[in-house]
Design an enzyme around this catalytic site. Structure first.
Site, PDB file in Angstrom:
ATOM      1  N   ALA A 120       0.862  -1.178   0.000  1.00 36.39           N
ATOM      2  CA  ALA A 120       0.000   0.000   0.000  1.00 36.39           C
ATOM      3  C   ALA A 120       0.904   1.236   0.000  1.00 36.39           C
ATOM      4  O   ALA A 120       2.058   1.169   0.438  1.00 36.39           O
ATOM      5  CB  ALA A 120      -0.885  -0.016   1.231  1.00 36.39           C
ATOM      6  N   GLY A 131       0.634  -5.108   0.841  1.00 31.18           N
ATOM      7  CA  GLY A 131      -0.541  -5.167  -0.031  1.00 31.18           C
ATOM      8  C   GLY A 131      -0.240  -5.832  -1.371  1.00 31.18           C
ATOM      9  O   GLY A 131      -1.129  -6.426  -1.983  1.00 31.18           O
ATOM     10  N   GLU A 176      -0.530  -9.408  -0.758  1.00 27.77           N
ATOM     11  CA  GLU A 176      -1.942  -9.699  -0.501  1.00 27.77           C
ATOM     12  C   GLU A 176      -2.758  -9.711  -1.796  1.00 27.77           C
ATOM     13  O   GLU A 176      -3.667 -10.525  -1.963  1.00 27.77           O
ATOM     14  CB  GLU A 176      -2.502  -8.677   0.502  1.00 27.77           C
ATOM     15  CG  GLU A 176      -1.893  -8.895   1.896  1.00 27.77           C
ATOM     16  CD  GLU A 176      -2.163  -7.753   2.862  1.00 27.77           C
ATOM     17  OE1 GLU A 176      -1.842  -6.594   2.520  1.00 27.77           O
ATOM     18  OE2 GLU A 176      -2.687  -8.002   3.955  1.00 27.77           O
ATOM     19  N   GLU A 207       4.711  -5.210   7.125  1.00 33.91           N
ATOM     20  CA  GLU A 207       3.961  -4.190   7.869  1.00 33.91           C
ATOM     21  C   GLU A 207       4.494  -3.970   9.276  1.00 33.91           C
ATOM     22  O   GLU A 207       4.539  -2.849   9.781  1.00 33.91           O
ATOM     23  CB  GLU A 207       2.474  -4.560   7.931  1.00 33.91           C
ATOM     24  CG  GLU A 207       1.720  -4.381   6.615  1.00 33.91           C
ATOM     25  CD  GLU A 207       1.762  -5.609   5.713  1.00 33.91           C
ATOM     26  OE1 GLU A 207       2.595  -6.515   5.958  1.00 33.91           O
ATOM     27  OE2 GLU A 207       0.974  -5.658   4.759  1.00 33.91           O
TER      28      GLU A 207
HETATM   29  C1  HXC Z   1       5.103   4.424  -0.980  1.00 37.48           C
HETATM   30  C2  HXC Z   1       7.037   3.462  -1.750  1.00 37.48           C
HETATM   31  C3  HXC Z   1       6.634   2.192  -1.250  1.00 37.48           C
HETATM   32  C4  HXC Z   1       5.364   2.117  -0.576  1.00 37.48           C
HETATM   33  C5  HXC Z   1       8.545   1.946  -2.193  1.00 37.48           C
HETATM   34  N1  HXC Z   1       8.227   3.251  -2.318  1.00 37.48           N
HETATM   35  N2  HXC Z   1       7.590   1.292  -1.537  1.00 37.48           N
HETATM   36  N3  HXC Z   1       6.280   4.549  -1.614  1.00 37.48           N
HETATM   37  N4  HXC Z   1       4.650   3.261  -0.479  1.00 37.48           N
HETATM   38  N5  HXC Z   1       4.880   0.962  -0.103  1.00 37.48           N
HETATM   39  C6  HXC Z   1       9.015   4.310  -2.976  1.00 37.48           C
HETATM   40  C7  HXC Z   1      10.202   4.742  -2.130  1.00 37.48           C
HETATM   41  O1  HXC Z   1       9.793   5.676  -1.166  1.00 37.48           O
HETATM   42  C8  HXC Z   1      11.105   5.346  -3.172  1.00 37.48           C
HETATM   43  O2  HXC Z   1      10.622   6.619  -3.499  1.00 37.48           O
HETATM   44  C9  HXC Z   1      10.847   4.447  -4.390  1.00 37.48           C
HETATM   45  O3  HXC Z   1       9.602   3.805  -4.171  1.00 37.48           O
HETATM   46  C10 HXC Z   1      11.916   3.381  -4.555  1.00 37.48           C
HETATM   47  O4  HXC Z   1      12.029   2.671  -3.334  1.00 37.48           O
HETATM   48  P1  HXC Z   1      13.417   2.470  -2.545  1.00 37.48           P
HETATM   49  O5  HXC Z   1      13.081   2.181  -1.144  1.00 37.48           O
HETATM   50  O6  HXC Z   1      14.355   3.581  -2.824  1.00 37.48           O
HETATM   51  O7  HXC Z   1      13.948   1.159  -3.283  1.00 37.48           O
HETATM   52  P2  HXC Z   1      14.886   0.025  -2.682  1.00 37.48           P
HETATM   53  O8  HXC Z   1      16.002   0.614  -1.871  1.00 37.48           O
HETATM   54  O9  HXC Z   1      15.218  -0.834  -3.861  1.00 37.48           O
HETATM   55  O10 HXC Z   1      13.978  -0.803  -1.665  1.00 37.48           O
HETATM   56  C11 HXC Z   1      12.870  -1.543  -2.119  1.00 37.48           C
HETATM   57  C12 HXC Z   1      11.940  -1.949  -0.941  1.00 37.48           C
HETATM   58  C13 HXC Z   1      11.567  -0.686  -0.144  1.00 37.48           C
HETATM   59  C14 HXC Z   1      12.654  -2.963  -0.047  1.00 37.48           C
HETATM   60  C15 HXC Z   1      10.716  -2.621  -1.554  1.00 37.48           C
HETATM   61  O11 HXC Z   1      11.080   0.304  -1.031  1.00 37.48           O
HETATM   62  C16 HXC Z   1      10.514  -0.924   0.887  1.00 37.48           C
HETATM   63  O12 HXC Z   1      10.789  -1.458   1.958  1.00 37.48           O
HETATM   64  N6  HXC Z   1       9.275  -0.474   0.607  1.00 37.48           N
HETATM   65  C17 HXC Z   1       8.194  -0.527   1.565  1.00 37.48           C
HETATM   66  C18 HXC Z   1       7.666  -1.910   1.685  1.00 37.48           C
HETATM   67  C19 HXC Z   1       6.542  -1.967   2.713  1.00 37.48           C
HETATM   68  O13 HXC Z   1       6.748  -1.702   3.896  1.00 37.48           O
HETATM   69  N7  HXC Z   1       5.347  -2.345   2.262  1.00 37.48           N
HETATM   70  C20 HXC Z   1       4.195  -2.511   3.115  1.00 37.48           C
HETATM   71  C21 HXC Z   1       3.366  -1.287   3.069  1.00 37.48           C
HETATM   72  S1  HXC Z   1       2.030  -1.400   4.176  1.00 37.48           S
HETATM   73  P3  HXC Z   1      11.655   7.862  -3.679  1.00 37.48           P
HETATM   74  O14 HXC Z   1      10.725   9.016  -3.873  1.00 37.48           O
HETATM   75  O15 HXC Z   1      12.489   7.908  -2.450  1.00 37.48           O
HETATM   76  O16 HXC Z   1      12.426   7.500  -4.921  1.00 37.48           O
HETATM   77  C22 HXC Z   1       0.876  -2.339   3.412  1.00 37.48           C
HETATM   78  C23 HXC Z   1      -0.357  -2.580   4.217  1.00 37.48           C
HETATM   79  C24 HXC Z   1      -1.460  -3.085   3.370  1.00 37.48           C
HETATM   80  O17 HXC Z   1       1.018  -2.766   2.329  1.00 37.48           O
HETATM   81  C25 HXC Z   1      -2.716  -3.087   4.137  1.00 37.48           C
HETATM   82  C26 HXC Z   1      -3.408  -1.766   4.154  1.00 37.48           C
HETATM   83  C27 HXC Z   1      -4.867  -1.920   4.401  1.00 37.48           C
END
Ligand code: HXC
Length: 258
Positions: free
Chosen positions: A65, A109, A112, A132
């Site tokens: 998400a 997400g 999921e 998460e």
């Molecule tokens: C918003 C995101 C994002 C996310 C990545 N980006 N994931 N933006 N939401 N979920 C953005 C980063 O901020 C960054 O933007 C760009 O994408 C590239 O990501 P990097 O982190 O620089 O890439 P990398 O170093 O290769 O790392 C990849 C990664 C990391 C390991 C996947 O991005 C990461 O940990 N992302 C978050 C994963 C996460 O926690 N997902 C769960 C979300 S909660 P910029 O602008 O800096 O270039 C969820 C809950 C669902 O899903 C349920 C809700 C109801």
């Protein structure tokens, strides 16, 4: 129809949906979810489309998400919008066979969404996880439920309590990946698989997936009863008559999707 965050294409009887926010690793913002919902409704209503393939790009299926959207939300915001509710789970209630073609990150997400599909095809670089907990929340689109049903409590707890990522091989061993293919072959293989399913009877495929889903939704005895009734229902189709006649006449079947 034109979308901003997804690409929807038709390839014969197959609908190919590609998440298209590459700069943010296909983070699933609410606008993307709304577009997906619209696309799925159009595909479901279109009799000429029988199977859907959902994919991302080589680096990310979807990294979850959109955290920028959620970061400052209050309980009342996410509760009132019912974030993670039926609109977010539209793919799980989609009635035609759905294949997730996953390369790169399928996190939160993203994982999921893949779990809402019927078949998960993974590229050899795919990474699955429910991170998460590392950002102070828990899965909210069915991760704690579908993942647990898919891979069992102990493996699901391992992922959900640590947030660690697993690769395609570990995910296949755990039972959440149907097949692994080389990255370059991912979408062609997914389309080939979709075409195979589309070459069979569409109504029978719908009965079959409803029967399998019953295994996750209900008790064994209820599920067996549901299966039997769906099996009986297949005898109301022309495709059952055609399929069995073709077998007995030693010729390929010509399914009419009726
Ligand atoms: C918003 C995101 C994002 C996310 C990545 N980006 N994931 N933006 N939401 N979920 C953005 C980063 O901020 C960054 O933007 C760009 O994408 C590239 O990501 P990097 O982190 O620089 O890439 P990398 O170093 O290769 O790392 C990849 C990664 C990391 C390991 C996947 O991005 C990461 O940990 N992302 C978050 C994963 C996460 O926690 N997902 C769960 C979300 S909660 P910029 O602008 O800096 O270039 C969820 C809950 C669902 O899903 C349920 C809700 C109801």
């Amino acid at each position: 129809q034109d979308f901003n965050h997804i690409i929807a294409e038709r390839q014969g009887a197959i609908a190919l949906i590609t998440f298209n926010r590459p700069k943010v690793l296909n983070a699933l913002c609410t606008a993307l979810i709304a577009e997906l919902e619209t696309a799925l409704a159009l595909i479901e209503a279109d009799d000429s489309l029988s199977v859907i393939v959902v994919t991302g790009n080589e680096k990310a299926f979807a990294a979850g998400a959109d955290i920028t959207e959620m970061a400052n939300s209050l309980f009342t915001d996410v509760f009132a919008a019912d974030i993670g509710g039926p609109r977010w789970q539209r793919l799980a209630n989609f009635r035609k066979p759905a294949i997730a073609a996953v390369a790169g990150y399928a996190l939160g997400g993203g994982c999921e969404i893949a779990l809402m599909c019927d078949i998960i095809l993974a590229a050899d670089n795919a990474k699955f996880g429910q991170p998460e907990i590392t950002i102070g929340t828990i899965p909210g689109w069915g991760g704690s439920q579908r993942l647990t049903r898919a891979i069992g409590k102990y493996k699901a707890m391992d992922l959900i309590l640590t947030g660690r990522q697993i690769n395609a091989e570990e995910a296949e061993r755990a039972g959440m990946v149907s097949r692994i293919v080389p990255l370059a072959d991912l979408v062609p293989e997914a389309l080939k698989l979709a075409e195979k399913i589309a070459s069979l009877s569409a109504p029978i495929a719908m009965l079959a997936r409803e029967a399998v889903d019953s295994a996750l939704e209900t008790t064994l005895s209820e599920g067996l009863k549901a299966e039997r009734r769906l099996f009986h229902a297949s005898f109301a189709t022309q495709d059952q008559k055609e399929g069995m006649a073709a077998f007995l006449e030693k010729r390929p079947p010509a399914f009419q999707n009726k």
